[in-house]
Scaffold this active site. Structure first.
Site, short mmCIF file in Angstrom:
data_model
loop_
_atom_site.label_atom_id
_atom_site.label_comp_id
_atom_site.label_asym_id
_atom_site.label_seq_id
_atom_site.Cartn_x
_atom_site.Cartn_y
_atom_site.Cartn_z
N GLY A 143 -10.24 -6.15 6.73
CA GLY A 143 -10.31 -6.26 8.18
C GLY A 143 -9.43 -7.34 8.79
N ASP A 144 -8.91 -8.25 7.95
CA ASP A 144 -8.01 -9.29 8.44
C ASP A 144 -6.99 -9.60 7.35
OD1 ASP A 144 -7.02 -11.16 10.26
OD2 ASP A 144 -8.33 -12.76 9.55
N LEU A 145 -6.42 -8.53 6.80
CA LEU A 145 -5.52 -8.68 5.66
C LEU A 145 -4.14 -9.10 6.14
CD1 LEU A 145 -5.38 -8.32 2.57
CD2 LEU A 145 -4.44 -6.04 2.99
#
Length: 270
Positions: free
Chosen positions: A157-159
């Site tokens: 989700g926040d790669l």
């Protein structure tokens, strides 16, 4: 105070000499030998969804979660630098395939039941509340993307490059949001990173090469990957606007990614 909880956690997890390494708006990070204690502040409690995902990954492509409480995590300490350090210094060379490999590893099926995670729709929900004509197109794209999700998988989700560490045993991710949704969403944040290299993020040729590599390796339509990159930029713009932060980079990047999406044919499914 957040630090007041340290003695209890120290006793619970047998920490011998926890040393504060960094403090952010959401957490305090301590090192204790080969272990890392992440002590969450109220602003960081949403990260416990990410802790559930770390538990599910069980150290496969991600930092290993040793234990957790309601507001803290005990993790392996990863010595390696963030991937962003390398890309800032020498450029993207050779990293695109590595990023695809990492996503494939994180999204591989596992026997353990998938934990309760936050939906992508909820994660970007602020975007749909914005009354800004410039966001009408990305909002429409987001609705189309959400309506055509082929299947759902757990997502970091926040790669991005700062959340990927180059460990001794390969790349591992840290600090997941813990989302669930379209597999192609995982690619979105890579286009606007690493921090400090806006010149890379706004380079259409670089964006096109990254999208082409990810599309070929992961099997997602190129236009779909670029659409998510644009939508996430629009969501970031909405978050920054509500928080009173500057949105100049968001506006610039949104324009770049929408143009790339159009040049790729504009399709979300082919």
């Amino acid at each position: 105070m957040t630090g007041d909880r340290l003695p209890g956690l120290q006793a619970r997890w047998g920490l011998t000499d926890p040393t504060l390494v960094v403090e952010t708006h959401s957490s305090l990070i301590y090192r204790d030998g080969a272990r890392c204690l992440k002590l969450l502040k109220p602003a960081g409690l949403e990260e416990m969804s990410g802790a559930a995902l770390l538990d599910w990954w069980n150290g496969d492509g991600a930092v290993r979660l040793i234990d957790r409480s309601e507001d803290a995590m005990l993790l392996d300490w990863i010595e390696g630098p963030p991937l962003g350090d390398r890309v800032r210094a020498t450029g993207d060379g050779g990293t695109f395939d590595g990023l695809a490999d990492l996503i494939l590893r994180l999204q591989a099926p596992r026997e353990a039941p998938v934990p309760e995670l936050t939906s992508v729709e909820r994660h970007i929900g602020q975007l749909f509340e914005m009354r800004d004509a410039d966001l009408d197109r990305p909002k429409a794209l987001a609705r189309d993307l959400l309506a055509t999700v082929p299947h759902e998988v757990p997502l970091h989700g926040d790669l991005h490059h700062e959340n990927i560490l180059e460990g001794w045993d390969g790349w591992v991710v840290i600090d997941p949001k813990g989302l669930v949704g379209d597999p192609a969403f995982e690619c979105a944040n890579l286009f606007r990173n690493p921090e400090g290299r806006l010149d890379l993020a706004i380079d259409p040729a670089r964006g096109d090469r990254l999208a082409e590599t990810l599309s070929t390796r992961l099997g997602h339509p190129k236009g779909r990957i670029l659409a998510w990159a644009a939508v996430l930029c629009a969501a970031s713009r909405s978050w920054n606007a509500v928080a009173g932060r500057d949105t100049t980079d968001d506006r610039l990047l949104l324009s770049v990614f929408l143009d790339l999406h159009d040049r790729a044919g504009g399709s979300l499914t082919a």
